[in-house]
Write a protein that holds these residues in place. Structure first.
Motif, PDB file in Angstrom:
ATOM      1  N   ALA A  59     -96.193  58.072  -4.214  1.00  7.32           N
ATOM      2  CA  ALA A  59     -96.200  56.838  -5.016  1.00  7.32           C
ATOM      3  C   ALA A  59     -97.618  56.571  -5.486  1.00  7.32           C
ATOM      4  CB  ALA A  59     -95.680  55.662  -4.192  1.00  7.32           C
ATOM      5  N   ASP A  60     -97.742  55.865  -6.595  1.00  7.29           N
ATOM      6  CA  ASP A  60     -99.073  55.527  -7.096  1.00  7.29           C
ATOM      7  C   ASP A  60     -99.523  54.145  -6.643  1.00  7.29           C
ATOM      8  OD1 ASP A  60     -97.355  53.996  -8.676  1.00  7.29           O
ATOM      9  OD2 ASP A  60     -98.471  54.328 -10.526  1.00  7.29           O
ATOM     10  N   ARG A  61     -98.710  53.487  -5.807  1.00  4.86           N
ATOM     11  CA  ARG A  61     -99.041  52.137  -5.355  1.00  4.86           C
ATOM     12  C   ARG A  61     -98.615  51.903  -3.920  1.00  4.86           C
ATOM     13  NH1 ARG A  61     -96.582  49.241 -10.014  1.00  4.86           N
ATOM     14  NH2 ARG A  61     -97.304  51.187 -10.899  1.00  4.86           N
ATOM     15  N   ILE A  62     -99.333  50.981  -3.302  1.00  6.13           N
ATOM     16  CA  ILE A  62     -98.959  50.535  -1.965  1.00  6.13           C
ATOM     17  C   ILE A  62     -98.756  49.029  -2.029  1.00  6.13           C
ATOM     18  CG2 ILE A  62    -100.115  52.428  -0.777  1.00  6.13           C
ATOM     19  CD1 ILE A  62    -102.435  50.490  -0.129  1.00  6.13           C
ATOM     20  N   PHE A  63     -98.000  48.496  -1.081  1.00  6.36           N
ATOM     21  CA  PHE A  63     -97.632  47.085  -1.100  1.00  6.36           C
ATOM     22  C   PHE A  63     -98.140  46.388   0.155  1.00  6.36           C
ATOM     23  CE2 PHE A  63     -94.661  49.342  -3.778  1.00  6.36           C
ATOM     24  CZ  PHE A  63     -94.665  48.569  -4.924  1.00  6.36           C
ATOM     25  N   PHE A  64     -98.311  45.076   0.034  1.00  7.28           N
ATOM     26  CA  PHE A  64     -98.875  44.274   1.114  1.00  7.28           C
ATOM     27  C   PHE A  64     -97.990  43.075   1.401  1.00  7.28           C
ATOM     28  CE2 PHE A  64    -102.273  46.476  -1.044  1.00  7.28           C
ATOM     29  CZ  PHE A  64    -103.059  46.953  -0.009  1.00  7.28           C
ATOM     30  N   GLY A  65     -98.106  42.577   2.629  1.00 13.70           N
ATOM     31  CA  GLY A  65     -97.425  41.353   2.997  1.00 13.70           C
ATOM     32  C   GLY A  65     -98.136  40.154   2.404  1.00 13.70           C
ATOM     33  N   PHE A  66     -97.516  38.991   2.532  1.00 10.56           N
ATOM     34  CA  PHE A  66     -98.093  37.752   2.025  1.00 10.56           C
ATOM     35  C   PHE A  66     -99.466  37.509   2.647  1.00 10.56           C
ATOM     36  CE2 PHE A  66     -98.677  33.119   2.569  1.00 10.56           C
ATOM     37  CZ  PHE A  66     -98.834  32.786   1.235  1.00 10.56           C
ATOM     38  N   ASP A  67    -100.452  37.310   1.797  1.00  3.16           N
ATOM     39  CA  ASP A  67    -101.816  36.996   2.220  1.00  3.16           C
ATOM     40  C   ASP A  67    -102.415  38.088   3.111  1.00  3.16           C
ATOM     41  OD1 ASP A  67    -103.985  35.282   1.917  1.00  3.16           O
ATOM     42  OD2 ASP A  67    -103.548  34.205   3.764  1.00  3.16           O
ATOM     43  N   GLN A  68    -101.972  39.330   2.953  1.00  7.85           N
ATOM     44  CA  GLN A  68    -102.436  40.444   3.783  1.00  7.85           C
ATOM     45  C   GLN A  68    -103.143  41.489   2.928  1.00  7.85           C
ATOM     46  OE1 GLN A  68    -101.888  40.659   7.272  1.00  7.85           O
ATOM     47  NE2 GLN A  68    -101.338  38.508   6.895  1.00  7.85           N
ATOM     48  N   TYR A  69    -104.019  42.257   3.568  1.00  8.80           N
ATOM     49  CA  TYR A  69    -104.659  43.379   2.893  1.00  8.80           C
ATOM     50  C   TYR A  69    -104.836  44.567   3.831  1.00  8.80           C
ATOM     51  CZ  TYR A  69    -108.908  41.309   4.910  1.00  8.80           C
ATOM     52  OH  TYR A  69    -109.830  40.770   5.763  1.00  8.80           O
ATOM     53  N   VAL A  94    -110.668  57.959 -10.049  1.00  9.86           N
ATOM     54  CA  VAL A  94    -109.572  57.000 -10.102  1.00  9.86           C
ATOM     55  C   VAL A  94    -110.100  55.572 -10.009  1.00  9.86           C
ATOM     56  CG1 VAL A  94    -107.847  58.586  -9.120  1.00  9.86           C
ATOM     57  CG2 VAL A  94    -109.150  57.095  -7.602  1.00  9.86           C
ATOM     58  N   THR A  95    -109.266  54.664 -10.446  1.00  8.52           N
ATOM     59  CA  THR A  95    -109.515  53.241 -10.249  1.00  8.52           C
ATOM     60  C   THR A  95    -108.403  52.707  -9.376  1.00  8.52           C
ATOM     61  OG1 THR A  95    -110.611  52.929 -12.383  1.00  8.52           O
ATOM     62  CG2 THR A  95    -109.646  50.982 -11.373  1.00  8.52           C
ATOM     63  N   LEU A  96    -108.778  51.954  -8.360  1.00  7.24           N
ATOM     64  CA  LEU A  96    -107.796  51.254  -7.536  1.00  7.24           C
ATOM     65  C   LEU A  96    -107.738  49.816  -8.037  1.00  7.24           C
ATOM     66  CD1 LEU A  96    -108.453  52.769  -4.060  1.00  7.24           C
ATOM     67  CD2 LEU A  96    -106.228  52.446  -5.093  1.00  7.24           C
ATOM     68  N   GLU A  97    -106.557  49.433  -8.520  1.00  9.21           N
ATOM     69  CA  GLU A  97    -106.345  48.088  -9.042  1.00  9.21           C
ATOM     70  C   GLU A  97    -105.709  47.229  -7.956  1.00  9.21           C
ATOM     71  OE1 GLU A  97    -103.633  48.678 -12.274  1.00  9.21           O
ATOM     72  OE2 GLU A  97    -105.213  49.351 -13.634  1.00  9.21           O
ATOM     73  N   GLY A  98    -106.342  46.108  -7.626  1.00  8.85           N
ATOM     74  CA  GLY A  98    -105.793  45.180  -6.656  1.00  8.85           C
ATOM     75  C   GLY A  98    -105.057  44.051  -7.356  1.00  8.85           C
ATOM     76  N   HIS A  99    -103.883  43.692  -6.824  1.00  7.24           N
ATOM     77  CA  HIS A  99    -103.044  42.661  -7.435  1.00  7.24           C
ATOM     78  C   HIS A  99    -102.542  41.697  -6.369  1.00  7.24           C
ATOM     79  CE1 HIS A  99    -102.695  44.887 -11.268  1.00  7.24           C
ATOM     80  NE2 HIS A  99    -102.730  45.954 -10.495  1.00  7.24           N
ATOM     81  N   ALA A 100    -102.168  40.509  -6.819  1.00  8.01           N
ATOM     82  CA  ALA A 100    -101.623  39.488  -5.931  1.00  8.01           C
ATOM     83  C   ALA A 100    -100.426  38.829  -6.611  1.00  8.01           C
ATOM     84  CB  ALA A 100    -102.693  38.436  -5.627  1.00  8.01           C
ATOM     85  N   ASN A 109    -106.848  34.696  -5.560  1.00  9.74           N
ATOM     86  CA  ASN A 109    -106.082  35.920  -5.798  1.00  9.74           C
ATOM     87  C   ASN A 109    -106.949  37.061  -6.305  1.00  9.74           C
ATOM     88  OD1 ASN A 109    -103.515  35.194  -4.849  1.00  9.74           O
ATOM     89  ND2 ASN A 109    -103.123  34.019  -6.698  1.00  9.74           N
ATOM     90  N   ILE A 110    -108.004  36.757  -7.057  1.00 14.84           N
ATOM     91  CA  ILE A 110    -108.944  37.810  -7.465  1.00 14.84           C
ATOM     92  C   ILE A 110    -109.612  38.393  -6.216  1.00 14.84           C
ATOM     93  CG2 ILE A 110    -111.179  38.214  -8.604  1.00 14.84           C
ATOM     94  CD1 ILE A 110    -108.961  38.138 -10.634  1.00 14.84           C
ATOM     95  N   ALA A 111    -110.045  37.518  -5.304  1.00 19.21           N
ATOM     96  CA  ALA A 111    -110.685  37.995  -4.070  1.00 19.21           C
ATOM     97  C   ALA A 111    -109.696  38.782  -3.205  1.00 19.21           C
ATOM     98  CB  ALA A 111    -111.257  36.809  -3.289  1.00 19.21           C
ATOM     99  N   LEU A 112    -108.456  38.316  -3.116  1.00 17.26           N
ATOM    100  CA  LEU A 112    -107.440  39.012  -2.319  1.00 17.26           C
ATOM    101  C   LEU A 112    -107.116  40.379  -2.937  1.00 17.26           C
ATOM    102  CD1 LEU A 112    -105.449  39.043   0.043  1.00 17.26           C
ATOM    103  CD2 LEU A 112    -103.838  37.767  -1.407  1.00 17.26           C
ATOM    104  N   GLY A 113    -106.984  40.433  -4.240  1.00 19.89           N
ATOM    105  CA  GLY A 113    -106.739  41.710  -4.910  1.00 19.89           C
ATOM    106  C   GLY A 113    -107.868  42.697  -4.670  1.00 19.89           C
ATOM    107  N   GLU A 114    -109.100  42.207  -4.662  1.00 18.26           N
ATOM    108  CA  GLU A 114    -110.246  43.080  -4.393  1.00 18.26           C
ATOM    109  C   GLU A 114    -110.216  43.595  -2.955  1.00 18.26           C
ATOM    110  OE1 GLU A 114    -115.085  43.265  -4.902  1.00 18.26           O
ATOM    111  OE2 GLU A 114    -114.017  41.440  -5.435  1.00 18.26           O
TER     112      GLU A 114
END
Length: 167
Positions: A59-69, A94-100, A109-114
């Motif tokens: 997969a090209d993405r991984i997922f996180f729980g609520f308010d988790q990193y 590559v670029t790793l894109e963080g999302h919330a 959410n910017i800080a959490l994505g980072e």
């Protein structure tokens, strides 16, 4: 009056028809890396491209729980697959894109994505991927993968996505 209106309509139709563009005799080549060009690539995926990456990793993405990193066991397996692909393609960056998800403030959410993108980067580094090959960016809640204000959509939006940027 009707004659004038009909004449104006006819002139307008002729003018519009005269402005129609003719199709070119030869189309320009498709952009490189799309797999549709007719040059030396005779079909298939270009090695080291985003398409190659998506086709050859779990997969090209991984997922996180609520308010988790934190990177959990399932995420580790995905990142191990990505690290193996990156080892086979040492010239790729590559670029790793963080999302919330949409909940929380923009700044939070910017800080959490980072933090999410950096967690994925750090795990890839532990697997031997040179951190200098990995850029990190956070989009916070600005680029949702799924629209909606429910747990299903939120779960899809809490992610880190690996994107090939060069080879």
């Amino acid at each position: 009056m009707r004659k004038t209106t009909a004449m104006i309509a006819a002139i307008t139709m002729l003018a519009v028809g005269a402005c129609a563009k003719k199709a070119p005799e030869q189309l320009p080549p498709a952009p490189e890396g799309t797999g549709t060009d007719t040059g030396t690539n005779t079909g298939g995926v270009v090695p080291g491209s985003q398409e190659d990456f998506v086709a050859n990793v779990s997969a090209d993405r991984i997922f996180f729980g609520f308010d988790q990193y934190n990177v959990d066991a399932e995420d580790q397996a995905t990142l191990q697959s990505q690290a193996q692909w990156l080892a086979r393609n040492p010239a790729v960056r590559v670029t790793l894109e963080g999302h919330a998800d949409e909940r929380g403030t923009r700044d939070y959410n910017i800080a959490l994505g980072e933090r999410r993108a950096n967690a994925a980067k750090n795990y890839l580094a532990t697997l031997g991927v040179d951190p200098g090959r990995i850029d990190v960016i956070s989009y916070g809640k600005e680029r949702p993968a799924a629209l909606g204000s429910n747990e299903e959509a939120w779960a899809q939006n809490r992610r880190a996505v690996t994107v090939v940027i060069s080879r």
